[in-house]
Write an enzyme that holds these catalytic residues in place. Structure first.
Site, PDB file in Angstrom:
ATOM      1  N   MET A 254      -1.053  26.862  15.779  1.00  0.00           N
ATOM      2  CA  MET A 254      -1.649  25.861  14.895  1.00  0.00           C
ATOM      3  C   MET A 254      -3.059  26.288  14.550  1.00  0.00           C
ATOM      4  SD  MET A 254      -1.103  22.998  13.315  1.00  0.00           S
ATOM      5  CE  MET A 254      -2.079  21.770  12.449  1.00  0.00           C
ATOM      6  N   GLU A 287      -2.605  32.871  11.403  1.00  0.00           N
ATOM      7  CA  GLU A 287      -3.477  31.726  11.704  1.00  0.00           C
ATOM      8  C   GLU A 287      -4.913  31.979  11.252  1.00  0.00           C
ATOM      9  OE1 GLU A 287      -2.078  29.052  12.507  1.00  0.00           O
ATOM     10  OE2 GLU A 287      -0.127  29.916  12.963  1.00  0.00           O
TER      11      GLU A 287
END
Length: 801
Positions: A254, A287
């Site tokens: 994330m 990411e």
């Protein structure tokens, strides 16, 4: 009911200048305290904050405690005057075990406790009261009270760590769904690069694994950072860059600004394969690119989630291959990810890569578009855009877009405006065909006499490499020699290739476009006989996907039997085995044909000797999943090595345990001995799968009870139990649970979107009867949670196509 587009637009129109001052206390093991001061300006009127299932809750508005009217979901703010306001919400919330809120985890290795908020869509409200939408970006200041011996990590740079109080500087304005906090006795490797504090962190029991990989993790982080600093005009916008392996996160990773969270599967115990390293490099690059596309510039609403994910997915594979030194990254994309995007694009649930806002009317719908279309198809479409537009013009447009909307929100229209200004090509017309329309074209090879002809069925312009091959050797030892390649454009008009008359033709041989490939009989037969002789792994990846696409079962298994034993790429071996088990065995083969199919896979994965360790690992993992030879599996476990001397890493050992249990070769005591031998959370999950896989009514009953009767069962444990429960070779034994699954699944899925996804993935792993298919359709009532409904619709499409 989740936040609607209309509500978000109305709230964004009246609210501005939001900031959060957040205090968290995680010292209690029962619940945590969340106290947040929300400051904002408003044009006046009524609005609300979201806060999920907190108790007790006190609300102070502009210094006066109020009757909050809190209903477990929303805190009404009514009759606000125009101007600045301050709301303080002091609440207690429960920890969660499903990853959606303040997640708690106790490490079975050493008993240490870890907590963390690994947020995302519609989850921030489970941590603190907030305006939970993308376009109300805000700086967040954080203070955490925790065990003084812990490490606490978050988006902002630490400013204090003393006597159990940890404080962090205010972030830049970010969407609140990108907030992160991770707390526990983490082991850390820290340094500075270009004056920026950086770090990698993992649970204390994974300290040896982090130290083992630290040099490579640092190298990849730095080369990716330097690359983005070179290609993007906007500098890195945040004041630190930590990367944390956190327990039980529901995603691969994330992109929380300054504090990226990673799934611990990317820090494996034991052996690390080349594919493992390649995947980690890709995810690091993915990411980190989000620091610009998602964090610096964010979507306005969830219809533009693709702007985040397609861009990052494209950059992840591209940068891993061209900058980080992992040349096989595109091979893994073509073999492991792109085929799923083609399948998704044929389902009823497919959607445009860039849907309109009205097609995502609420957050629940938004949760369903983080799929193969937004990731893998979007990645492939952006690669086609770069091929068609040129890298220089593409980056010029992207940089103009990032600069124009820094620390703000933007839409597809904003990006198209920037790209259009950077290129002489008609980008909007391209986007209308590629981004705003679902489905994909088909590129066919036909013949005019001996002359190959490429035709397109569809509407999109394509630019791709086409390669010609000459068949070599005899029919018993076929081969394919490359003759030449060139970049071509294909649109409405057929394209003849007279210079390659009579040769084998492979369009899109390097995967530049997104289109189904149909080979002519000459090319198909030559590829089916000589696929493994092609020297370029990327071309083989494209062709493995092409020839397995919609192949009848007999042809599919014949290709596995003939080509897999000669395949030299571990990536392609793994992809072919995964696809055969997940697609053919799980969805299409009747139970009477399962054992024969598994025997084909096992034989293909069991060559006499393999001298390449990476290839040996891939073949051994495939064999462990398919073999029916219980004596072989027992030998492996007793020797802790395969018959050829390959040591069993934890992943391979648990695969062998699962299969041996499924075949009736292990009892409960033997599986418990394996769990104790392992001693980690991975071992606990492996044992749960193996116990559920045993071919007895008692094992199935116990697994089903563990999945459905424990309200706090974690997402990972639920998945592990489901992986053992359903077995294509145990059809009669698990048939009673098919009906039970469809009856109970909707209620189980109401825990949250992550748990709903796990429930959907637990769909029975074998073809359904006509009556069971009818029951599935009847179970799709309007109140079925959106994520589960989507999963069931997709399973029905995949099984009836």
């Amino acid at each position: 009911m989740s936040l609607t587009l209309a509500e978000a637009r109305a709230r964004a129109a009246m609210i501005s200048d939001v900031s959060y001052d957040l205090e968290l206390d995680v010292t209690s093991i029962e619940s945590f305290r969340s106290r947040v001061t929300v400051r904002f300006r408003t044009t006046g009127g009524d609005t609300f904050l979201e806060l999920h299932r907190a108790s007790p809750v006190t609300v102070t508005l502009d210094g006066v405690e109020t009757e909050s009217g809190y209903d477990g979901r929303r805190i009404p703010l009514t009759g606000l005057t125009a101007g600045a306001h301050e709301v303080v919400v002091d609440a207690r919330l429960r920890y969660v075990t499903d990853g959606e809120g303040m997640h708690t985890f106790t490490d079975p290795v050493d008993g240490e406790r870890y907590v963390g908020g690994y947020l995302g869509l519609d989850i921030t409200q489970r941590l603190f009261a907030c305006f939970d939408q993308l376009d109300l970006k805000a700086p967040i200041t954080l203070s955490v009270t925790a065990d003084p011996a812990w490490t606490v990590l978050s988006n902002g740079r630490p400013t204090l760590a003393e006597d159990g109080r940890f404080t962090f500087a205010a972030t830049q304005p970010i969407p609140c769904d990108l907030f992160a906090v991770a707390a526990g006795p983490y082991h850390s490797v820290t340094w500075e690069h270009r004056g920026l504090p950086m770090g990698w962190h993992a649970r204390r029991s994974l300290a040896a694994e982090l130290d083992r990989d630290a040099a490579e993790l640092r190298r990849v982080t730095e080369v990716c950072f330097d690359h983005y600093a070179e290609i993007f005009d906007e500098p890195f916008a945040f004041d630190s860059y930590d990367q944390v392996f956190v327990p039980e996160i529901n995603w691969g990773a994330m992109e929380c600004p300054g504090c990226v969270t990673f799934n611990e599967t990317m820090l494996p115990r034991g052996r690390v394969t080349d594919d493992d390293r390649r995947r980690v490099a890709m995810v690091i690059a993915h990411e980190m690119s989000h620091m610009w596309f998602a964090d610096l510039v964010s979507p306005v609403w969830w219809e533009d989630a693709w702007l985040n994910e397609s861009f990052a997915d494209y950059m992840g594979f591209e940068v891993a291959a061209t900058v980080a030194g992992y040349a096989g990254s595109r091979v893994s994309f073509e073999a492991m990810f792109k085929p799923g995007a083609y399948l998704a694009d044929r389902r009823r649930s497919t959607h445009a890569v860039a849907p309109t806002a009205d097609e995502v009317p609420d957050v629940d719908t938004g949760t369903t578009i983080f799929d193969e279309i937004s990731y893998a198809k979007g990645n492939a479409v952006l690669r086609q855009l770069v091929t068609w537009l040129g890298r220089e013009d593409f980056l010029t447009g992207v940089n103009a877009h990032l600069t124009r909307h820094r620390f703000a929100n933007a839409t597809l229209e904003d990006l198209l405006t920037a790209l259009d200004a950077a290129s002489p090509r008609d980008v909007r017309a391209w986007a209308a065909l590629w981004l705003r329309r679902s489905g994909h074209d088909t590129i066919r090879v036909t013949r005019s006499g001996d002359v190959p002809v490429l035709t397109r069925e569809g509407v999109r312009p394509h630019r791709f490499t086409v390669t010609a091959y000459s068949p070599t050797a005899s029919a018993s030892t076929p081969g394919l020699e490359p003759v030449g390649s060139r970049l071509v454009d294909l649109a409405d008009e057929p394209l003849e290739l007279p210079e390659w008359s009579g040769l084998v033709i492979v369009p899109n041989s390097y995967g530049e476009t997104f289109a189904r490939i149909e080979l002519d009989p000459l090319s198909y037969d030559a590829v089916a006989r000589g696929l493994s002789t092609l020297t370029e792994p990327l071309v083989r990846a494209v062709l493995w996907a092409t020839v397995l696409d919609r192949a009848p079962a007999e042809a599919h298994l014949d290709l596995i039997a003939r080509q897999l034993p000669q395949e030299t790429s571990p990536t392609l071996i793994t992809a072919a085995v995964d696809r055969t088990l997940a697609d053919l065995v799980r969805r299409r083969l009747p139970g009477t044909e399962v054992e024969a199919a598994l025997s084909v896979i096992a034989a293909a994965c069991a060559p006499a000797a393999v001298h390449d360790e990476q290839r040996a690992i891939a073949l051994a993992r495939g064999l462990s999943r398919a073999t029916t030879d219980t004596a072989l599996l027992r030998r492996w476990l007793d020797a802790d090595a395969t018959d050829h001397g390959l040591a069993l890493d934890p992943k391979l050992r648990w695969s062998a345990v699962h299969r041996l249990a499924e075949l009736g070769g292990l009892d409960e005591q033997q599986i418990e001995a394996e769990r104790r031998r392992d001693g980690t959370d991975t071992g606990n999950l492996g044992a749960a799968t193996a116990l559920a896989a045993r071919p007895t009514p008692e094992a199935k009953s116990a697994a089903w009870a563990a999945m459905t009767e424990d309200p706090d069962v974690s997402v990972r444990r639920f998945r592990a139990l489901a992986a053992g429960l359903w077995s294509a070779s145990q059809r009669d034994l698990v048939t009673p649970y098919v009906t039970a699954y469809f009856r109970l699944a909707p209620d189980l899925a109401r825990r949250g979107s992550a748990f709903a996804a796990a429930v959907g993935a637990a769909f029975p792993a074998f073809p359904l009867t006509a009556q069971e298919l009818k029951q599935t359709r009847e179970s799709l009532t309007p109140d079925v949670p959106a994520v589960l409904r989507r999963a069931w619709d997709d399973e029905l499409d995949d099984r009836t196509a």
